[in-house]
Design an enzyme around this catalytic site. Structure first.
Site, PDB file in Angstrom:
ATOM      1  CG  ASN A  83       7.258  18.921   4.731  1.00  0.00           C
ATOM      2  OD1 ASN A  83       8.274  18.333   4.369  1.00  0.00           O
ATOM      3  ND2 ASN A  83       6.136  18.896   4.044  1.00  0.00           N
ATOM      4  CD  GLU A  95       1.756  17.545   4.641  1.00  0.00           C
ATOM      5  OE1 GLU A  95       2.119  18.363   3.799  1.00  0.00           O
ATOM      6  OE2 GLU A  95       1.022  16.568   4.366  1.00  0.00           O
ATOM      7  CB  CYS A 119       7.273  24.649   7.748  1.00  0.00           C
ATOM      8  SG  CYS A 119       5.643  25.296   7.330  1.00  0.00           S
ATOM      9  CD  GLU A 141      11.072  26.287   5.584  1.00  0.00           C
ATOM     10  OE1 GLU A 141      11.036  26.626   4.399  1.00  0.00           O
ATOM     11  OE2 GLU A 141      10.163  25.602   6.121  1.00  0.00           O
ATOM     12  CB  CYS A 145       5.125  29.548   4.933  1.00  0.00           C
ATOM     13  SG  CYS A 145       5.356  29.043   6.651  1.00  0.00           S
ATOM     14  CB  CYS A 198       8.974  29.311   8.098  1.00  0.00           C
ATOM     15  SG  CYS A 198       8.257  27.683   8.382  1.00  0.00           S
TER      16      CYS A 198
END
Length: 159
Positions: free
Chosen positions: A52, A54, A63, A65, A96, A99
């Protein structure tokens, strides 16, 4: 090409899990402090890792994935046989919603997804042979999903 959870070779499974742990080390999560690592196993046996990343705007965050899938697809890899995801939490956590949908675009519904707890190796050392992994699939993560093939379905006349 797709696989089911019971056809993933033990050696591939272990390589995939380790790659997810390795990827997590590169997470850039200075805001949430929530590290995530993901690894995809391609149909030709390559591992593609993602962490991930940010952003101060939060909306610019990507993210782990999606990082992995974007890396793979942007380099020409579009066939996958498995995914592993790990966090720093001692229980398996799921990708999430966005994803899940992005993975659905490129992965077969029956593709295995290994949700790995942070203490996977400890659980194995304590005799829990599966290490606490939750095994599921893309279809299990996103039932009744909308995918590329749905855009090919016949439609009624447009107004």
């Amino acid at each position: 090409m797709s696989a089911t959870t019971w056809t993933l070779a033990v050696s591939d499974r272990e390589r995939l899990i380790q790659a997810a742990f390795d990827a997590k080390e590169y997470a850039y999560c200075k805001y949430s402090k929530f590290r995530v690592g993901a690894a995809l196993l391609s149909a030709n046996g390559d591992l593609i890792k993602g962490a991930n990343v940010e952003n101060a705007s939060y909306g610019g965050t990507i993210c782990a994935e999606r990082t992995a899938i974007v890396k793979a697809v942007s380099e020409g890899t579009r066939a996958f046989v498995a995914l592993a995801v790990v966090t720093d939490v001692a229980q398996p956590l799921s990708p999430c919603g966005i994803c899940r949908q992005v993975l659905r675009e490129f992965c077969a519904l029956d593709m295995p997804v290994l949700l790995v707890p942070a203490d996977y190796k400890k659980q194995q050392a304590e005799g829990k042979t599966d290490g606490g992994i939750l095994e599921t699939s893309i279809g299990g993560l996103l039932p009744h999903s909308f995918g590329p093939e749905d855009l090919e379905l016949p439609r009624g006349p447009q107004a």
